[in-house]
Design an enzyme around this catalytic site. Structure first.
Site, PDB file in Angstrom:
ATOM      1  N   CYS A 212       0.047  34.298 -43.688  1.00 36.15           N
ATOM      2  CA  CYS A 212      -0.201  35.726 -43.869  1.00 36.15           C
ATOM      3  C   CYS A 212      -0.147  36.493 -42.555  1.00 36.15           C
ATOM      4  O   CYS A 212       0.324  37.649 -42.523  1.00 36.15           O
ATOM      5  CB  CYS A 212      -1.535  35.945 -44.575  1.00 36.15           C
ATOM      6  SG  CYS A 212      -2.956  35.284 -43.682  1.00 36.15           S
TER       7      CYS A 212
ATOM      8  N   HIS B  78      -7.452  36.101 -44.676  1.00 32.82           N
ATOM      9  CA  HIS B  78      -6.184  36.759 -44.990  1.00 32.82           C
ATOM     10  C   HIS B  78      -5.951  37.879 -43.991  1.00 32.82           C
ATOM     11  O   HIS B  78      -6.875  38.326 -43.298  1.00 32.82           O
ATOM     12  CB  HIS B  78      -6.242  37.314 -46.419  1.00 32.82           C
ATOM     13  CG  HIS B  78      -4.908  37.706 -46.973  1.00 32.82           C
ATOM     14  ND1 HIS B  78      -3.804  36.895 -46.931  1.00 32.82           N
ATOM     15  CD2 HIS B  78      -4.496  38.871 -47.584  1.00 32.82           C
ATOM     16  CE1 HIS B  78      -2.787  37.504 -47.505  1.00 32.82           C
ATOM     17  NE2 HIS B  78      -3.167  38.707 -47.900  1.00 32.82           N
TER      18      HIS B  78
ATOM     19  N   ASP C 171       0.393  44.633 -48.485  1.00 31.41           N
ATOM     20  CA  ASP C 171       0.218  43.190 -48.311  1.00 31.41           C
ATOM     21  C   ASP C 171       1.581  42.527 -48.439  1.00 31.41           C
ATOM     22  O   ASP C 171       2.052  42.218 -49.544  1.00 31.41           O
ATOM     23  CB  ASP C 171      -0.752  42.638 -49.353  1.00 31.41           C
ATOM     24  CG  ASP C 171      -1.207  41.220 -49.021  1.00 31.41           C
ATOM     25  OD1 ASP C 171      -0.588  40.600 -48.135  1.00 31.41           O
ATOM     26  OD2 ASP C 171      -2.172  40.741 -49.640  1.00 31.41           O
TER      27      ASP C 171
END
Length: 650
Positions: free
Chosen positions: A406, A450, A466
């Protein structure tokens, strides 16, 4: 028969060893070795009659241990160094133990060692261990200070058990009523807390990937009503605005004086119990609107932070609006800062961003174009990305490796947005969590860490993007475990794959949740709610102190009365009491017994004065003398005496 001194010393050394076990796991091995060696030598010296070390030798050993602790910790202050010094001095005290007073001092050292464990942390497993350790020390203390022979094991354990049974209700009432302060007041900051920080205030390739390898709990959450879907569980942490081409770093945490936010949608009410992390941030759901703690403030980046790092467990009640829209205007200086990139870094990424912007025509279209590029090209979401060791890591990721976690996608997207002239920043935190069906709590672990991006879109304000969700949609919707490629697994995946072990893990976590909610997290808010439930609404600290004082006074008065009753002298003999009633009846008829007059002489005088009473008086007198001075009291004769006295009418 065994030597009483050896028995007493053996009891105390075993109890001290039990007290040292939890602390020993945090001490240098040589400290534990010194303690065990001193205990073993002293026990053998007691058995074999060896002479104890002289004063000067003990002084030299003590100075050597102090120097060793100072060398190991570079200080004598603090929890770790203080614990080591306490264990070392306990070992020295063992070497000079001779009398009952020394046994008593060792017991006090043992109690302090138990308290030392509580100053580090208070896991649920520590409660039975500490209770058993306190019971063992108390038993050893009872054995050591007795003037008579040592008690048998069953007698001693029974006595300690009764003492604990008397103490538990008092401890529970004091726990409920004692005025609470925020956080566990018995804990001290530990230098080891930084090892549990989880998220840091900077991010570079591999930072979050390493964190994912930990299965440690970051925090637990209980929701009022339905648990939100995974796609809404974005736990907002540090917002990173400064970029040097490789690493993103935290910006200035200016407090937001006048929070401007358009609240829309249904609020989410929840309670967080956050594990110590040595950092000042509160990982709240986007976007926090209310929180029940005056020590917490909201920054201009919409991040909750505390004034002091979280060194202890913290329970906080919050209200968030996941669909709220921040309405803070973006000044020209802020726009320039959030579109700045270091010169000469990642040139291919900068060129790609400008080309895509020319094609897209608008900021929103540019965002969709970049996400489509991640979604449609051969990018891979993986826990094992290749290293990016060059001076242009974003270029390497976008044009060569295309395999990342991520932080790779968040960093690359944010650089692309800034290169296109769109204000952007990186947000780190946690996403999702695991719902435990036993406790109905969402457990967020370090493996849920994250990173995502935020861009400023005119007319919309700050908008979450995202990029990881474009490459691996399951990461956001179902959790990280469902998004990883085949062959890659999270920590604890083996346990989760076995139903029995998974149920045991869930039950253990539910027990930990109860422990943290009602013991470690029993703060002012929880105490007020509990007192309201008990029918004592509005009780402030003055009322609590008064109630606690009255309760302790009542307990002490009851204890004093019980001790007085236990220590009372022996009562009058039953036969004597019956005979005195007999004499009282005769005195009422004018026949008073003289102070020095024996029973038989008195009976003879009564018979002479009142011949009609002679038989009854003689019978009562004979029964009394037989019971009073006979070898063993006969219950049947005592009943006869009482009946005779009751029916006697002079």
């Amino acid at each position: 028969m065994a030597d009483p001194l050896v028995l007493r010393l053996g009891w105390m050394l075993l109890a001290l060893a039990a007290a040292v076990v939890p602390v020993a796991m945090r001490l240098p091995p040589w400290i534990t070795g010194v303690f065990l060696a001193a205990a073993a030598w002293r026990y053998m010296a007691a058995r074999r009659g060896w002479d104890l070390p002289g004063r000067w030798l003990r002084l030299a050993l003590a100075l050597g241990l102090v120097a060793g602790v100072l060398y190991s910790y570079r200080t004598l202050n603090g929890l770790e160094a203080g614990s080591a010094l306490l264990v070392a001095m306990g070992a020295m005290k063992i070497l000079e133990t001779r009398a009952r007073r020394d046994i008593q001092v060792l017991a006090f050292i043992g109690y302090f060692l138990v308290l030392t464990q509580l100053l580090y942390d208070q896991p649920v497993w520590s409660l039975p261990w500490l209770v058993l350790t306190v019971a063992a020390i108390t038993l050893a203390l009872l054995q050591g200070v007795r003037h008579g022979p040592p008690l048998s094991a069953s007698e001693g354990m029974g006595l300690v058990g009764r003492m604990l049974a008397f103490a538990v209700p008092v401890a529970l009432v004091m726990w409920v009523l004692f005025p609470r302060v925020p956080g566990p007041f018995w804990a001290l900051p530990s230098t080891g807390a930084s090892g549990l920080t989880g998220l840091d205030d900077e991010m570079s390739p591999g930072t979050v990937t390493r964190l994912i390898q930990s299965d440690e709990v970051a925090f637990r959450v209980s929701f009022e009503g339905e648990v939100p879907t995974n796609a809404l569980l974005y736990w907002r942490g540090p917002v990173l605005e400064r970029f040097d081409g490789i690493t993103w770093r935290d910006g200035e945490r200016w407090p937001l004086r006048t929070p401007a936010m358009r609240l829309q949608g249904e609020p989410v009410r929840y309670r967080m119990v956050i594990e110590p992390n040595g950092r000042p941030w509160i990982l709240a759901l986007e976007y926090p609107a209310r929180w029940g703690d005056g020590d917490i403030l909201l920054t201009h980046e919409f991040q909750l932070v505390t004034r002091q790092p979280l060194e202890n467990l913290r329970a906080i009640d919050l209200v968030s609006f996941p669909f709220a829209v921040p309405e803070t205007a973006l000044g020209e200086g802020t726009r320039l800062r959030l579109t700045r990139l270091p010169g000469g870094r990642n040139p291919r990424t900068v060129e790609l961003a400008r080309e895509l912007m020319r094609t897209a025509g608008s900021d929103a279209a540019f965002v969709n174009t970049v996400l489509a590029r991640f979604r449609n090209q051969d990018f891979v979401y993986t826990l094992q990305p290749p290293p990016l060791a060059g001076a242009h890591p974003v270029d390497e990721f976008l044009f060569r490796t295309r395999r990342g976690f991520c932080e790779h996608y968040a960093s690359a997207f944010t650089v692309l947005a800034r290169a296109a002239g769109i204000p952007a920043r990186v947000v780190t935190g946690y996403q999702g969590g695991e719902l435990n069906p036993v406790s109905n709590r969402v457990v967020v672990r370090q493996s849920d860490a994250h990173a995502w991006s935020e861009v400023w879109l005119d007319g919309q304000g700050w908008t979450r993007v995202d990029a990881t969700g474009a490459v691996a949609p399951n990461r956001v919707e179902l959790g990280i475990a469902e998004a990883l490629p085949a062959g890659e697994a999270l920590p604890g995946a083996v346990l989760r794959g076995v139903p029995l072990l998974e149920r045991l893990r869930q039950n253990w976590d539910a027990l930990n949740t109860l422990w943290t909610d009602w013991v470690l997290g029993y703060g002012p808010e929880r105490q007020r709610a509990f007192l309201d439930w008990m029918g004592l609404p509005g009780a402030d600290w003055r009322a609590l102190v008064l109630g606690l004082t009255l309760f302790v006074a009542a307990v002490m008065a009851s204890l004093a009365a019980w001790l007085a009753w236990q220590s009372r002298g022996p009562g009058a003999d039953p036969a004597l009491r019956a005979y005195r009633r007999f004499c009282a009846k005769l005195a009422a008829a004018g026949l008073t017994r003289g102070p020095a007059e024996g029973p038989r002489d008195f009976a003879g005088r009564v018979a002479a004065a009142r011949p009609e009473l002679a038989v009854a008086v003689a019978g009562i007198t004979d029964e009394y003398l037989a019971l009073r001075y006979g070898p063993e009291p006969d219950p049947a004769r005592l009943r006869v005496l009482r009946q005779s006295v009751s029916s006697f009418r002079p």
